[in-house]
Design a protein around this motif. Structure first.
Motif, mmCIF file in Angstrom:
data_model
loop_
_atom_site.group_PDB
_atom_site.id
_atom_site.type_symbol
_atom_site.label_atom_id
_atom_site.label_comp_id
_atom_site.label_asym_id
_atom_site.label_seq_id
_atom_site.Cartn_x
_atom_site.Cartn_y
_atom_site.Cartn_z
ATOM 1 N N ARG A 179 56.298 -33.738 103.002
ATOM 2 C CA ARG A 179 54.983 -34.235 102.591
ATOM 3 C C ARG A 179 53.870 -33.465 103.287
ATOM 4 O O ARG A 179 52.860 -33.124 102.677
ATOM 5 N N ALA A 180 54.049 -33.184 104.570
ATOM 6 C CA ALA A 180 53.050 -32.416 105.309
ATOM 7 C C ALA A 180 52.936 -31.002 104.744
ATOM 8 O O ALA A 180 51.823 -30.474 104.577
ATOM 9 N N ASP A 181 54.077 -30.388 104.436
ATOM 10 C CA ASP A 181 54.056 -29.043 103.854
ATOM 11 C C ASP A 181 53.393 -29.039 102.486
ATOM 12 O O ASP A 181 52.621 -28.136 102.159
ATOM 13 N N LEU A 182 53.703 -30.035 101.672
ATOM 14 C CA LEU A 182 53.121 -30.102 100.341
ATOM 15 C C LEU A 182 51.625 -30.382 100.379
ATOM 16 O O LEU A 182 50.879 -29.899 99.536
ATOM 17 N N SER A 183 51.172 -31.157 101.347
ATOM 18 C CA SER A 183 49.729 -31.392 101.434
ATOM 19 C C SER A 183 49.014 -30.089 101.764
ATOM 20 O O SER A 183 47.904 -29.849 101.294
ATOM 21 N N GLY A 184 49.633 -29.217 102.545
ATOM 22 C CA GLY A 184 49.062 -27.904 102.823
ATOM 23 C C GLY A 184 49.123 -26.991 101.614
ATOM 24 O O GLY A 184 48.291 -26.111 101.452
ATOM 25 N N MET A 185 50.118 -27.188 100.750
ATOM 26 C CA MET A 185 50.257 -26.360 99.563
ATOM 27 C C MET A 185 49.126 -26.604 98.569
ATOM 28 O O MET A 185 48.702 -25.679 97.885
ATOM 29 N N ASN A 186 48.640 -27.829 98.465
ATOM 30 C CA ASN A 186 47.531 -28.101 97.562
ATOM 31 C C ASN A 186 46.310 -27.299 97.964
ATOM 32 O O ASN A 186 45.627 -26.726 97.122
ATOM 33 N N ALA A 187 46.028 -27.243 99.252
ATOM 34 C CA ALA A 187 44.891 -26.451 99.723
ATOM 35 C C ALA A 187 45.131 -24.973 99.447
ATOM 36 O O ALA A 187 44.220 -24.247 99.057
ATOM 37 N N LEU A 188 46.373 -24.514 99.626
ATOM 38 C CA LEU A 188 46.710 -23.125 99.361
ATOM 39 C C LEU A 188 46.579 -22.819 97.877
ATOM 40 O O LEU A 188 46.058 -21.772 97.500
ATOM 41 N N ALA A 189 47.042 -23.719 97.012
ATOM 42 C CA ALA A 189 46.930 -23.507 95.568
ATOM 43 C C ALA A 189 45.465 -23.432 95.151
ATOM 44 O O ALA A 189 45.089 -22.603 94.319
ATOM 45 N N ASP A 190 44.625 -24.294 95.730
ATOM 46 C CA ASP A 190 43.200 -24.235 95.436
ATOM 47 C C ASP A 190 42.612 -22.912 95.887
ATOM 48 O O ASP A 190 41.795 -22.304 95.194
ATOM 49 N N SER A 191 43.033 -22.445 97.040
ATOM 50 C CA SER A 191 42.543 -21.172 97.563
ATOM 51 C C SER A 191 42.986 -20.016 96.676
ATOM 52 O O SER A 191 42.202 -19.111 96.384
ATOM 53 N N VAL A 192 44.241 -20.034 96.234
ATOM 54 C CA VAL A 192 44.751 -18.982 95.356
ATOM 55 C C VAL A 192 43.984 -18.980 94.042
ATOM 56 O O VAL A 192 43.615 -17.920 93.538
ATOM 57 N N ALA A 193 43.725 -20.141 93.485
ATOM 58 C CA ALA A 193 42.977 -20.220 92.229
ATOM 59 C C ALA A 193 41.564 -19.669 92.405
ATOM 60 O O ALA A 193 41.056 -18.950 91.535
ATOM 61 N N ARG A 194 40.940 -19.974 93.539
ATOM 62 C CA ARG A 194 39.584 -19.476 93.787
ATOM 63 C C ARG A 194 39.582 -17.957 93.933
ATOM 64 O O ARG A 194 38.749 -17.269 93.336
#
Length: 186
Positions: free
Chosen positions: A50-65
């Motif tokens: 869960r902790a890793d996945l919560s960090g992935m959402n921020a990473l996915a947003d960053s990649v999209a940006r």
């Protein structure tokens, strides 16, 4: 059945129950402790995931940006969306430079290039031409400053023999351009 027989029967049953309990209770406790440890380890894994996945959402947003910003650089790229189109566009651009700077384009050939950073693809061409020094410098400046930007990967300039024509330079260059590959899986 007499009282004494009943008492012996009760004590015997109690003794058998105690013996069974002494054999099964430790096994049950070990089983319970093992299940408890397994449950704790699974809970730890789930919490970590869960902790890793919560960090992935921020990473996915960053990649999209970042991807949106890169696609915003589209004006610096070739307009084509395939290798063939990009080669044709680069050849046309070279012909325009040849007309503007009095270059004699002798040959253009596409080189194999596997570099890509989806959705971007790189195309490389090798060009052979003849030019005077002023025309060559003007063409190199135009390649570096005009849109779309084409980079010169290698440049080989040789002067022709003084007897034939000292002003003419034989030039071989490898040029690179980037385009957005809309067909190849963006």
């Amino acid at each position: 059945m007499t009282n004494r027989e009943r008492r012996v029967l009760r004590w015997g049953a109690a003794l058998i129950a105690v013996l069974l309990a002494m054999r099964t209770v430790p096994r049950g406790l070990r089983w319970f402790a093992g299940r408890h440890a397994e449950l704790e380890s699974r809970a730890f894994v789930v919490a970590r995931m869960r902790a890793d996945l919560s960090g992935m959402n921020a990473l996915a947003d960053s990649v999209a940006r970042v991807r949106a910003e890169l696609i915003g650089l589209d004006s610096l790229l070739l307009e084509a969306h395939t290798d063939v189109g990009a080669f044709a566009e680069m050849s046309l651009r070279l012909r325009e430079l040849a007309d503007r700077y009095a270059l004699d384009v002798r040959e253009t050939a596409q080189e194999t290039d596997t570099a890509s950073a989806p959705p971007f693809r790189r195309i490389r061409i090798r060009v052979s031409l003849a030019a005077d020094s002023r025309g060559l410098l003007g063409a190199l400046h135009a390649l570096a400053t005009e849109v779309p930007v084409l980079t010169v990967d290698s440049l080989n300039v040789k002067a022709q023999s003084p007897a034939s024509n000292p002003e003419v330079l034989d030039v071989e260059a490898a040029l690179t351009g980037w385009y957005v590959d809309r067909e190849g899986g963006t």
